[in-house]
Scaffold this motif. Structure first.
Motif, short mmCIF file in Angstrom:
data_model
loop_
_atom_site.label_atom_id
_atom_site.label_comp_id
_atom_site.label_asym_id
_atom_site.label_seq_id
_atom_site.Cartn_x
_atom_site.Cartn_y
_atom_site.Cartn_z
N VAL A 1 0.84 -1.20 0.00
CA VAL A 1 0.00 0.00 0.00
C VAL A 1 0.87 1.25 0.00
O VAL A 1 0.61 2.22 -0.73
CB VAL A 1 -0.94 -0.01 1.22
N VAL B 1 0.91 4.24 -2.84
CA VAL B 1 0.65 5.63 -2.48
C VAL B 1 1.79 6.55 -2.92
O VAL B 1 1.56 7.68 -3.40
CB VAL B 1 0.42 5.76 -0.96
N SER C 1 -3.48 -0.12 6.87
CA SER C 1 -3.68 -0.31 5.42
C SER C 1 -5.09 0.09 5.01
O SER C 1 -5.29 0.71 3.96
CB SER C 1 -3.41 -1.77 5.04
N THR D 1 -5.94 3.24 2.45
CA THR D 1 -6.64 2.95 1.19
C THR D 1 -8.12 3.30 1.24
O THR D 1 -8.80 3.27 0.21
CB THR D 1 -6.51 1.46 0.84
N SER E 1 -10.44 0.69 -0.39
CA SER E 1 -10.50 0.45 -1.84
C SER E 1 -9.08 0.32 -2.39
O SER E 1 -8.09 0.51 -1.68
CB SER E 1 -11.23 1.59 -2.54
N SER E 2 -8.97 -0.01 -3.66
CA SER E 2 -7.66 -0.18 -4.29
C SER E 2 -7.10 1.16 -4.75
O SER E 2 -7.84 2.03 -5.21
CB SER E 2 -7.76 -1.12 -5.50
N ILE E 3 -5.78 1.31 -4.62
CA ILE E 3 -5.09 2.49 -5.12
C ILE E 3 -4.30 2.06 -6.36
O ILE E 3 -3.40 1.22 -6.27
CB ILE E 3 -4.12 3.06 -4.07
N SER F 1 -1.04 -1.66 -8.38
CA SER F 1 -2.05 -1.20 -7.42
C SER F 1 -1.70 -1.67 -6.03
O SER F 1 -0.81 -2.52 -5.84
CB SER F 1 -3.45 -1.70 -7.81
N SER G 1 -3.84 -2.60 -2.19
CA SER G 1 -5.11 -2.71 -1.48
C SER G 1 -4.88 -3.35 -0.12
O SER G 1 -3.83 -3.96 0.12
CB SER G 1 -6.12 -3.53 -2.28
N ALA G 2 -5.86 -3.23 0.74
CA ALA G 2 -5.74 -3.76 2.10
C ALA G 2 -5.86 -5.27 2.16
O ALA G 2 -5.78 -5.86 3.24
CB ALA G 2 -6.80 -3.12 3.00
#
Length: 299
Positions: A62, A66, A116, A120, A123-125, A216, A218-219
């Motif tokens: 994550v 970012v 996490s 996020t 949701s997905s980054i 990407s 995500s958590a």
């Protein structure tokens, strides 16, 4: 076991023993499991355990997602440093506050998962950076995917640490008899913290590479890595009672798990049944690898 599984799945599926499957599925997918299993090997070797490895992968993945838009490739080493700091926190609480490693990492597992989710927002980054993606998906050496290359590099690195450094020797010694190490004049707390820092480093690499591969974060990206990694460690021959095994054996356990999962997918074994089979493998591996001479009472 690896040979038996290979022969079995070759007979059951014509797609198993092919270059595409062995390299693109077994080898590339097992690179992440190898890094996480190597991360968990050193704490177990000293008779501790790190249950936070999967969430370490998630957190660092994550962080990578970012930071990449602003920092580009530099986001990868930053994420690795974050992983090392998280591992150092585990080690410090474990040694200085005298909290069992099982409980410490069980708690930080939840903390990292929560962080996490906050970062996020559930949701997905996503990001787009071809240079970062190439680090994970490219082939700097022809016919050798970068993921496989990274896995092998860190495998050699950890084997060197285990067998050619003072740190490695103390890991084995702490697993055998911590009191003897203390009487020998070693700084015990320091050498009990190092395995968790190394665990954070390797999980950081896994998280950064995973984020780079899928572009990407995500958590849930590290979900499902803990159980297979422990299974791989004990199947490779590193006993949960410590002092026996090492990273040179862990790779065998990783290959067994990777071949088992890939073969079950190719032969259309029900996913729910796969979980049962993996659980049976873990129990059997622990039963076969545990050193009962160190245990007076089982609870």
């Amino acid at each position: 076991m690896l040979l038996v599984l290979g022969v079995l799945f070759t007979a059951l599926s014509e797609n198993f023993f092919t270059y595409g499957n062995l390299i693109n599925n077994v080898a590339k997918n097992s690179a992440f499991l190898l890094l996480v299993a190597l991360a968990g090997t050193f704490p177990i070797l000293q008779q501790s355990i790190d249950l936070s490895v999967a969430q370490l992968v998630t957190l660092t993945g994550v962080v990578t997602a970012v930071l990449i838009p602003d920092f580009g490739v530099l986001a990868l080493p930053i994420a690795v440093v974050v992983g090392m700091m998280a591992g150092a926190f585990n080690g410090l609480v474990f040694t200085k506050l005298k909290v069992p490693s099982f409980l410490v990492t069980l708690g930080t597992l939840s903390i990292m998962g929560g962080l996490s989710l906050i970062v996020t927002d559930g949701s997905s980054i996503t990001f787009r950076n071809d240079m970062v993606r190439d680090i994970a998906t490219g082939e700097w050496i022809p016919f050798v995917p970068n993921l496989v290359l990274w896995g092998l590099v860190f495998y050699v690195f950890t084997v060197f640490l285990a067998w050619r450094t003072k740190f490695g020797r103390y890991c084995f010694a702490l697993g055998e008899n911590e009191r003897v190490v203390e009487l020998a004049g070693a700084k015990v707390d320091r050498y009990k913290i190092y395995p968790f820092v190394l665990s954070g480093l390797l999980c950081g690499v896994a998280g950064a590479l995973l984020a780079a591969r899928i572009s990407s974060g995500s958590a849930s990206m590290g979900e499902g890595m803990l159980l297979p990694s422990i299974a791989a460690i004990v199947m490779g021959g590193t006993a949960l009672t410590g002092g026996v095994g090492g990273p040179h054996r862990t790779i065998l356990g990783v290959l067994v798990i990777a071949v088992l999962q890939n073969g079950m997918n190719l032969t259309a074994v029900d996913p729910f049944v796969q979980e049962i089979i993996l659980g049976v493998v873990v129990v059997a591996a622990v039963a076969l690898s545990i050193d009962r001479r160190k245990i007076d009472v089982v609870k």
